[in-house]
Design an enzyme around this catalytic site. Structure first.
Site: not given
Ligand code: GLA
Length: 386
Positions: A39-40, A71, A126, A128-130, A132, A176
């Site tokens: 949605t972002d 690192s 990897g 999905g917890l950002s 990056s 994120d």
């Molecule tokens: C990734 C992207 C976010 C967002 C999500 C999905 O995490 O970095 O900006 O789009 O996917 O909600």
């Protein structure tokens, strides 16, 4: 290791590698998204929270326009660059995250003379917890402070996003970095990705005897390739066919008309975004009026929408979600960009072991890689740690 020990350790490691003292240590968290997926970048709503897994950077400013970034997770020799040469197309691999921020800070008009930096992180890569965004935000707050730039958190989030979009090459949204910069202990962050307005929403999981479990399926995803960009393109096509600036402008009452105007697949992509925006707002309302024990169904609906309408789930995520739900979780969904990564399960404290055991054995039965299952808590956003 407690926090002071780990900061001491990082400072010591910096001294060992750069043979000088760090000037300071900055820290930024990863995030988990409670609800509001894809949605972002449609100008919509998201409800992530910063988690108790963090990236820390020890830094010393330089004046010779050089950056050296080392690192603890990628070899011993630092990535080096002249800050005037860094930009899109010049860097690749993990160093694109910190060096991307160097470039986008400069593009934002921030002047600095270079630095030595050592990065350490406990955010799993990897999953999905950002991991990056945690790097980007730790680097951004460090440069912001060292250069005395005084940029707002929203501006820093946009700088991190620009690094990711233009230097890393992933067409991601603002969620994120916003979560990593705006998060607060005990709260989720409700973000309007069109106005960039945000509000903290209390999320007292322990007070409701609940735990948020992460089930990292170990299926790797990359948002710089394939599916993520294709979904974004579908949303843009949907908005343009419906003659609106972004899908934020489409509501549930417009969906009948949209079904007539759009091809079948684009319609389902649009329906996900429209219903997901509504679910985010409902979740905020329910959290405020009834608390986290009442949001389970919204999490479940979000997963179904991602699985069937947006088609970004995968068999591993579906198995994790279904198994968690059938073994005591009160709500579960895949989280993040999709095509792999993690699911979340909102689980009563006394069911946590049952969910873990069932998910592990479910994966074992079909012969898939053993998932990593752990808990996360809402934590503070990026800050100077020392
Ligand atoms: C990734 C992207 C976010 C967002 C999500 C999905 O995490 O970095 O900006 O789009 O996917 O909600």
């Amino acid at each position: 290791m407690n926090i002071n020990n780990s900061l001491d350790w990082l400072a010591e490691e910096f001294r060992r590698r750069f043979e000088t003292e760090p000037e300071g240590i900055w820290s930024a968290p990863g995030r988990v998204n409670l609800i509001g997926e894809h949605t972002d970048y449609n100008g919509g709503f998201v409800l992530p929270f910063a988690i108790d897994r963090r990236t820390r950077v020890a830094v010393r400013a330089r004046t010779d326009r050089k950056v050296q970034v080392a690192s603890t997770f990628n070899g011993s020799s630092p990535a080096t660059a002249d800050i005037d040469d860094v930009g899109p197309g010049t860097v690749s691999g993990w160093s694109a995250y910190p060096l991307g921020v160097v470039w986008s800070m400069r593009e934002a008009g921030v002047n600095f003379g270079g630095f030595d930096m050592l990065i350490d992180s406990s955010v799993p890569v990897g999953a999905g917890l950002s991991s990056s965004a945690a790097i980007e935000c730790a680097v951004a707050v460090a440069i912001n402070d060292l250069a005395g730039a005084g940029l707002s958190r929203t501006k820093l989030a946009l700088i991190g996003q620009r690094a990711e979009n233009e230097v890393v090459g992933a067409p991601t949204g603002i969620m994120d970095q916003s979560a990593s910069l705006l998060g607060q202990d005990g709260s989720a962050v409700f973000i309007d990705c069109r106005s960039y307005g945000s509000e903290l929403v209390p999320l007292d999981l322990a007070g409701s005897d609940l735990v948020l479990q992460i089930i990292d399926t170990k299926v790797s995803h990359s948002h710089a390739t394939g599916g993520y960009a294709a979904r974004r393109a579908s949303c843009e096509r949907g908005a343009s066919d419906l003659r609106v600036d972004s899908l934020r402008d489409v509501t549930a009452s417009d969906l009948d008309r949209a079904a007539e105007q759009l091809d079948e697949e684009t319609f389902r992509r649009v329906r996900h975004v429209v219903t997901e925006n509504e679910r985010v707002q409902q979740t905020v309302e329910v959290l405020r009026t009834q608390g986290p024990a009442a949001i389970g169904e919204l999490l479940d609906q979000s997963h179904v929408s991602m699985r069937d309408d947006f088609e970004i789930s995968c068999p591993e995520l579906d198995l994790a979600v279904e198994t968690a739900r059938h073994n005591g979780a009160i709500g579960a969904r895949m989280t993040g960009g999709g095509f792999g990564g993690s699911a979340i399960a909102l689980t009563p404290v006394d069911q946590v072991d049952a969910v873990r055991t069932a998910v592990l054995s479910g994966f074992e039965q079909v012969g898939w890689t053993t998932p990593d299952i752990f808990e996360v808590q809402p934590a503070d956003g990026a800050h100077r740690a020392r």
